[in-house]
Design a protein around this motif. Structure first.
Motif, short mmCIF file in Angstrom:
data_model
loop_
_atom_site.label_atom_id
_atom_site.label_comp_id
_atom_site.label_asym_id
_atom_site.label_seq_id
_atom_site.Cartn_x
_atom_site.Cartn_y
_atom_site.Cartn_z
N TRP A 241 -8.10 -0.02 -3.18
CA TRP A 241 -7.66 -0.39 -4.53
C TRP A 241 -8.76 -0.26 -5.56
N GLY A 242 -9.99 -0.57 -5.16
CA GLY A 242 -11.08 -0.47 -6.12
C GLY A 242 -10.84 -1.38 -7.31
N SER A 243 -10.99 -0.83 -8.50
CA SER A 243 -10.84 -1.68 -9.69
C SER A 243 -9.40 -1.68 -10.18
N HIS A 244 -8.51 -1.00 -9.46
CA HIS A 244 -7.12 -1.00 -9.92
C HIS A 244 -6.44 -2.31 -9.53
N VAL A 245 -5.25 -2.49 -10.08
CA VAL A 245 -4.50 -3.71 -9.80
C VAL A 245 -4.15 -3.74 -8.31
N VAL A 246 -4.63 -4.76 -7.60
CA VAL A 246 -4.40 -4.83 -6.17
C VAL A 246 -2.91 -5.04 -5.90
N LEU A 247 -2.36 -4.22 -5.03
CA LEU A 247 -0.93 -4.24 -4.69
C LEU A 247 -0.05 -4.07 -5.92
N GLY A 248 -0.54 -3.29 -6.87
CA GLY A 248 0.22 -3.08 -8.10
C GLY A 248 1.35 -2.10 -7.89
N TYR A 249 2.36 -2.19 -8.75
CA TYR A 249 3.53 -1.33 -8.59
C TYR A 249 3.34 0.00 -9.30
N VAL A 250 2.64 -0.04 -10.42
CA VAL A 250 2.58 1.15 -11.26
C VAL A 250 1.13 1.39 -11.63
N ASP A 251 0.69 2.62 -11.51
CA ASP A 251 -0.66 2.94 -11.95
C ASP A 251 -0.67 4.40 -12.38
N PRO A 252 -1.23 4.65 -13.55
CA PRO A 252 -1.19 6.04 -14.04
C PRO A 252 -1.98 7.01 -13.16
N ASN A 253 -3.00 6.50 -12.44
CA ASN A 253 -3.82 7.41 -11.65
C ASN A 253 -3.38 7.49 -10.19
N GLY A 254 -2.21 6.98 -9.90
CA GLY A 254 -1.73 7.11 -8.53
C GLY A 254 -2.19 6.00 -7.60
N GLY B 95 -6.51 6.82 7.85
CA GLY B 95 -6.34 6.23 9.18
C GLY B 95 -6.35 4.72 9.18
N ALA B 96 -6.48 4.10 8.01
CA ALA B 96 -6.52 2.64 7.97
C ALA B 96 -5.15 2.02 8.20
N LEU B 97 -4.11 2.81 7.91
CA LEU B 97 -2.76 2.26 7.99
C LEU B 97 -1.91 3.23 8.80
N SER B 98 -1.61 2.84 10.02
CA SER B 98 -0.78 3.72 10.84
C SER B 98 0.68 3.53 10.46
N ALA B 99 1.49 4.49 10.87
CA ALA B 99 2.91 4.39 10.53
C ALA B 99 3.52 3.14 11.15
N LYS C 1 -7.23 -2.74 1.60
CA LYS C 1 -8.04 -3.46 0.60
C LYS C 1 -9.21 -2.64 0.07
N ASP C 2 -9.69 -1.67 0.87
CA ASP C 2 -10.84 -0.89 0.40
C ASP C 2 -10.46 0.18 -0.60
N TRP D 167 -7.03 -13.32 -12.31
CA TRP D 167 -7.01 -14.78 -12.24
C TRP D 167 -7.83 -15.25 -11.07
N LEU D 168 -8.18 -14.34 -10.19
CA LEU D 168 -9.05 -14.74 -9.09
C LEU D 168 -9.90 -13.52 -8.81
N ALA D 169 -11.19 -13.63 -9.09
CA ALA D 169 -12.02 -12.45 -8.94
C ALA D 169 -13.32 -12.82 -8.26
N THR D 170 -13.67 -12.09 -7.24
CA THR D 170 -15.00 -12.21 -6.67
C THR D 170 -15.58 -10.80 -6.72
N SER D 171 -16.78 -10.66 -6.19
CA SER D 171 -17.46 -9.38 -6.40
C SER D 171 -16.67 -8.21 -5.81
N ASN D 172 -15.99 -8.43 -4.68
CA ASN D 172 -15.34 -7.28 -4.07
C ASN D 172 -13.83 -7.45 -3.96
N PHE D 173 -13.28 -8.44 -4.61
CA PHE D 173 -11.85 -8.65 -4.47
C PHE D 173 -11.34 -9.36 -5.71
N HIS D 174 -10.21 -8.91 -6.19
CA HIS D 174 -9.66 -9.60 -7.35
C HIS D 174 -8.15 -9.54 -7.31
#
Lengths: 666, 531
Positions: free
Chosen positions: A202-215, A229-233, A199-200, A73-80
């Motif tokens: 997710w790629g073409s997968h559902v951003v912040l999605g709960y379920v994805d077959p490819n992990g 290293g993008a997300l520290s504990a 954010k880097d 519903w909201l898509a730009t070249s590098n974010f959707h």
């Protein structure tokens, strides 16, 4: 008969039907009460039947799920951002809970609100509320959840303030909205933090999605981000705690619980809906849905996030139970008991009893909806009386309501064999395993629960009638939903129980063998279901605690042979008096918040504002004043109506800009 | 003959429009009783031209008339924008005819001529064509601005516009004559090659002078500060549909001229004009927003705020000064087109709302809008939608995204002047000046929704009377159309619009400077006018 696939793929209609019904009513069908009612009930009845079919389709063929569909519903070249529909086991269970309770509440509403001038409006809100909750349940990602989350919030605002001409209702609606705003603010910041860190990936997968077959779901991406290293504990913990504010506000957890008891100002059907199926369940559901956020980055329990959930839940459960002890408003006692039970669910989630927690949500939805509808029937029968001191002996006048209420009370107290027993026991066992003192606190809370619930029951239905109204049993459209709800309140517990585990039950403090049960096999976190063995000792202790609570209530409120209640209430001893006052005034949270706002925030803001006002705004205003005067006189010189001046100004600017650029250009 | 046929095919939309203009101007003469059909005829002409444009199957850019006129994606994009604006303005005008007296036919003909001028400007790749296009547009605008014959304000605005435009025409012609003198050609591509071949030192006073001369004309068309002085008076005095057209239609013309001239002709001195554009952008953002803050007339507020919006558009142009970085240029330029489209829709919606309101109440004062929701809920809500988006608030995120793309393009500009990163500086100014913008736009919204009805609104009857109902239909359609577009552009249409913007700027992004540097003979020796 359509295939299971069909039911999974057309789930969108279940969500859109109540929305459509709500919109149609708002857009003009409100003129006819009957059509409004039929449309609204029809939409949710459709949802109920559909959810049933969906549930059985999934149990018959588990390979159908998880299934999802997404549109950008909201898509730009590098974010959707996507909106979508998700079906998996958890969704199927939640759909069942929401549609069942909502359907019965809507039927009940017909009897309860018949005289109200806002009958159609109420149905419109109910439909929108149910639709928002269904949308929240089938969301595929955190953003979509947030969207419906806010819709649920706004609908609850409308419904709590349904009788807006009552000042208390308007205030309660505002309070609920404000408190939820605080939570949602944290929730949004938490989501954005997570998004910024991942954010880097997710790629073409559902951003912040709960379920994805490819992990590439929440858990997988958090793990990847941690490895890169993008997300520290620490950052994850921060995001987890901020995100938790949302569920804490929605599910009325300490210290954001203050809105829920006041929300009782709404009509009783809406209290039942909010407390059982929609609003408060949303918080627990979100925690379960986005569970990886609260785990350690590599997906294990034992994280700070879960510990926070546990502590919040434990404090809430205990606090709400102590407050419920001294309340007199029938709906408020139930409200506090909801808060307490939600605390149990949070403790379950925090200590790793994922299935147990959802199981408790499932069972609680039925018996709590029933209890609220019972209280509605009582209030209706007594023409608006809500104070239990002016009730009593109502079993004689409204036996059906009384027996339903008894079933609900037994269930919530954890009477062996009823639904509340099984799920509560799972949570208590998990809490004991986590920490002995936590377990002890939970068991003590179970004792308090049994006491205040039977206090409610005895004071309402037993002994002699103390009021001056003419109680009468409600019409069938009101008591029928109660009776229907009584069945799952008794039976739903056996979904999570395996008879075999009785054989290996030991009472020496060790766990019995972990045997499969249907509920945990259906709803679980991770690939493999986790089954808890039954711990006979803990079960025995918690049952004894509940029994003690029952006995105490019997002695105090049924036979009247013990007078601790009046002793405490009128005690002159400072500590006892203080404790009673503390409980009666809800741990003084309202006073504390008011003090915080009036004495700390507002003076602080006005101090800052005065500084800003004095030094920045005033300077700015003075400057603009001078500047306006100056430009005014210049403009007056230029705009004197003589044509040649317009040309002159343009030429002057051309020359000026040229020279400016020539000088400035390095 | 073959070439001639292709040319006619390619120019079909323009031809359709010309025919429509002829019919519209003669219609009232021939059929005085059917003069109310004029709007329909103009609208149908626009629709046909629009479809013809959409159906145009364009492979590579087509150059017509020996380089005078080029049809590429940029041309088509701006022609589409011009036609949409024209259609919306025609709808608005149909509800405004009662103010225009008997000369409605001419009005439509002139609006369409102005649209045609924008379409010609969009494809102008020759100085002569450019000049003709600009002048056509200007003269049309002058006439339109003075269409309220007998109204003092309208005549005054028209005259002011005429006088100022005479001055900028002079500066523009002066600049163009320099360019012709330097390069010996009027064709954009040849000029560009010559200019880069002349290799004027980067700080040449002559180049600066040339750029400022040209920019003064562009700035005038865009109503960018400091060439904005005509705008408020003209905007206030002109009939409201004309104001709507001036605020977006004629601006679109200015933008496309800026794109072609600056990105093609002056490509080699991008940083020089970048400096001027920065100055114009900063002045426009600050002046536009601050002055709009204190306006009490709704139309005048929109007029001043349109100056501010030009400032935002210019940020995108600054982002494109890094001509060596293709992606950066594309980002900046596509953000401009995205902004223009969304700004145009929002602004047209707001003007349609203003017409609807003043038709009923006869007032234009912001205070009179108070409590409108009690009497005209739909008008108040749709107008609020337009205003909230103009303020850049994300409800839905159309206006927000437009600003966001412009700012993010500006922010990633790596250009430093005096050690100050120019892009981020502009963005910060843009953000700060957005604060008053949010205030003055939402003030109207709050007044309409939250306050008690003003006396003008309170006097409205709950049901519209029959004759206002008829005259309101046109502006109502315009407002609903714009609102639906805003809703769409904020959600599902974001991606298509961005794709369209990126495709349409491709012709000017893709021009590779270096490939033109070889083999062009030197016409003139190095000029002495260098530092």
């Amino acid at each position: 008969m359509p295939s299971g696939q069909f039911f999974v793929e057309n789930i969108g209609y279940v969500v859109s039907a109540p929305f459509l019904a709500g919109l149609l009513i708002v857009l003009g069908l409100w003129r006819s009460k009957t059509i409004s009612m039929l449309l609204s009930v029809g939409a949710v009845a459709f949802g109920f039947v559909y959810s049933m079919f969906l549930f059985f389709a999934i149990t018959a063929n588990p390979k159908l799920v998880p299934w999802q569909i997404n549109v950008d519903w909201l898509a730009t070249s590098n974010f959707h951002l996507s909106m979508g529909l998700l079906v998996d086991n958890l969704v199927a269970v939640m759909l069942l809970v929401v549609t069942t309770v909502s359907l019965l509440v809507q039927i009940y509403t017909h009897g309860y609100m018949r005289e109200d001038p806002g009958y159609s409006r109420f149905y419109a809100y109910l439909s929108l509320f149910t639709g928002s909750m269904l949308g929240l349940v089938v969301s595929t990602n955190l953003f979509e959840t947030y969207f419906f989350w806010e819709l649920v919030g706004v609908c609850s605002y409308f419904l709590i303030g349904f009788w807006w001409y009552k000042a208390s209702a308007a205030e309660a609606a505002l309070k609920a909205f404000f408190v939820n705003r605080i939570g949602d603010c944290g929730f949004l910041i938490g989501i954005l933090l997570l998004l910024a860190a991942t954010k880097d990936i997710w790629g073409s997968h559902v951003v912040l999605g709960y379920v994805d077959p490819n992990g590439f779901d929440l858990g997988g991406v958090i793990q990847r981000a941690h490895q890169s290293g993008a997300l520290s504990a620490g950052l994850l913990t921060l995001a987890a705690c901020l995100t938790l504010l949302g569920p804490m506000a929605k599910s009325a957890q300490f210290p954001l619980h203050v809105w829920l008891p006041d929300a009782m100002e709404g009509p009783t059907p809406i209290s039942a809906l909010i407390h059982a199926a929609t609003m408060v369940a949303a918080g627990v559901y979100l925690v379960a849905r986005a569970y990886p956020i609260w785990l350690t980055p590599d997906g294990h329990t034992g994280s700070i996030g879960l510990a926070v959930i546990t502590v919040v839940g434990a404090i809430t459960a205990f606090m709400a139970a102590t407050i419920a002890l001294s309340q007199f408003d029938i709906k408020r006692i139930l409200a506090w008991s909801t808060v307490s039970q939600l605390g149990y669910m949070f403790v379950g989630l925090g200590t790793g009893a994922f299935s147990g927690s959802i199981f408790h949500l499932f069972n609680h939805a039925f018996f709590k909806a029933m209890l609220f509808l019972c209280s509605g029937a009582v209030i209706h029968g007594l023409h608006g009386e809500q104070d239990i001191r002016k009730m009593g002996g109502l079993k004689k006048y409204m036996p059906i309501t009384a027996y339903c209420c008894l079933v609900g009370t037994l269930s919530i107290s954890g009477c062996p064999g009823l639904s509340g027993f099984f799920s509560k026991d799972e949570i208590i066992a998990s809490a004991c395993k986590y920490n002995v003192w936590l377990g002890a606190l939970m068991i003590f809370t179970a004792f308090l629960t049994a006491f205040y619930m039977f206090r409610l029951y005895f004071m309402t239905f037993e002994n002699e009638y103390r009021g001056d109204a003419h109680p009468h049993e409600s019409p069938p459209v009101v008591w029928l939903p109660l009776v229907v709800l009584a069945f799952p309140s008794v039976l739903s517990g056996y979904l999570g129980f395996n008879w075999q585990s009785l054989n290996g039950l030991k009472f020496d403090g060790t766990e019995g063998a972990s045997l499969a049960n249907q509920f945990a096999a259906f709803v679980h976190f991770g690939q493999v279901p986790h089954f808890e063995g039954m711990n006979g000792l803990i079960m025995l202790i918690s049952t004894t605690a509940a029994l003690l609570g029952f006995c105490l209530a019997w002695a105090v409120y049924k036979t009247g042979s013990v007078h601790v209640n009046s002793d405490i209430a009128t005690s002159k001893q400072p500590l006892v008096a203080f404790l009673y006052d503390f409980s009666l005034n809800k741990w003084k949270f309202d006073e504390f918040y008011l003090w915080l706002v009036n004495e700390i925030f507002l003076p602080f803001f006005s101090f800052i504002w005065q500084l800003v006002d004095k030094y920045i705004i005033d300077t700015f205003v003075n400057f603009t004043g001078v500047a306006t005067l100056a430009t005014g006189s210049v403009v007056r010189l230029m705009q004197n109506g003589r044509g040649q001046y317009y040309a002159l100004v343009i030429f002057a600017w051309v020359a000026g800009l040229t020279i400016f650029a020539y000088i400035v250009r390095p | 003959m073959q070439g001639f046929q292709t040319a006619w095919q390619l120019l079909l939309p323009q031809t359709v429009l010309v025919i429509t203009i002829l019919i519209a101007s003669l219609w009232n003469l021939c059929f005085p009783k059917l003069r109310y059909f004029n709007a329909c005829i103009s609208f149908i002409g626009c629709i046909i031209a629009f479809c013809a444009l959409l159906l145009q199957d364009l492979g590579s850019p087509q150059v017509l008339f020996g380089g005078l006129f080029t049809i590429d994606h940029l041309t088509i994009c701006f022609s589409l924008i011009a036609l949409i604006v024209a259609m919306v303005v025609i709808f608005m005008t149909s509800g405004y005819e009662q103010h225009l007296g008997r000369n409605v036919g001419e009005f439509y003909a002139i609006i369409l001529t102005a649209t045609l001028a924008v379409m010609l400007l969009a494809g102008a790749t020759d100085l002569i064509m450019l000049f003709v296009g600009i002048e056509t547009l200007t003269i049309c605008c002058v006439i339109l601005a003075g269409f309220h014959k007998g109204d003092k304000k309208s005549s005054e605005g028209s005259l002011k516009y005429l006088l100022s435009t005479a001055a900028t025409t002079a500066t523009l012609l002066y600049g163009l004559s320099f360019i012709y003198g330097l390069t010996g050609s009027t064709n954009f591509n040849v000029i560009r090659d010559q200019m880069s071949y002349l290799s004027l030192p980067p700080t040449s006073l002559l180049i600066m002078f040339l750029i400022v001369l040209v920019m003064s004309a562009i700035g005038f068309k865009l109503a960018a500060a400091p060439f904005h002085m005509w705008a408020p008076d003209v905007y206030e005095g002109a009939p409201t549909p004309v104001t709507a057209f001036l605020s977006i239609g004629s601006k679109a013309g200015g933008v496309v001229v800026a794109l072609r001239l600056l990105m093609v002709v002056f490509r080699s001195s991008a940083q020089d004009w970048g400096l001027i554009v920065v100055a114009l952008a900063v002045l426009s953002m600050i002046l536009g927003n601050l002055i709009a803050l204190s306006q009490t007339s709704f139309k005048r507020m929109l007029a001043y705020s349109s100056i501010a919006h030009v400032g935002y558009i210019l940020i995108g142009l600054v982002a494109a000064t890094q001509v060596d970085e293709g992606t950066q240029v594309q980002k900046g330029l596509s953000a401009i087109i995205f902004y223009i489209v969304i700004y145009g829709v929002m602004n047209l919606g707001a003007f349609a709302g203003a017409i609807l309101f003043s038709n009923e109440t006869g007032s234009d004062s912001i205070n009179d809008y108070a409590g409108l929701i009690k009497k005209r809920p739909i008008l108040a809500l749709l107008l609020s939608l337009c205003l909230v988006n103009l303020a850049g608030l994300p409800i839905p995120p159309a206006g927000f995204l437009a600003k966001f793309f412009i700012f993010s393009a500006g922010f990633s500009t790596s250009w430093h002047a005096f050690g100050v990163p120019v892009g981020p500086m502009l963005v910060i100014i843009g953000l700060i000046t957005s604060i008053p913008a949010i205030f003055y736009y939402t003030r109207v919204v709050i007044k309409m929704i939250a306050q008690e009805p003003s006396s003008a609104v309170a006097a409205l009857s709950v049901k519209e009377s029959e004759d206002t109902l008829v005259s309101q239909i046109g502006p109502q359609i315009a407002l609903v159309f714009c609102s639906v577009l805003i809703l769409g552009l904020g959600t599902v249409l974001v991606d298509p619009l961005m794709a369209l913007s990126q495709r349409s700027v491709q012709p000017i992004v893709g021009t590779d400077l270096n490939s033109y540097n070889t083999g062009v003979p030197q016409l003139l020796p190095s000029l002495p006018l260098t530092r």
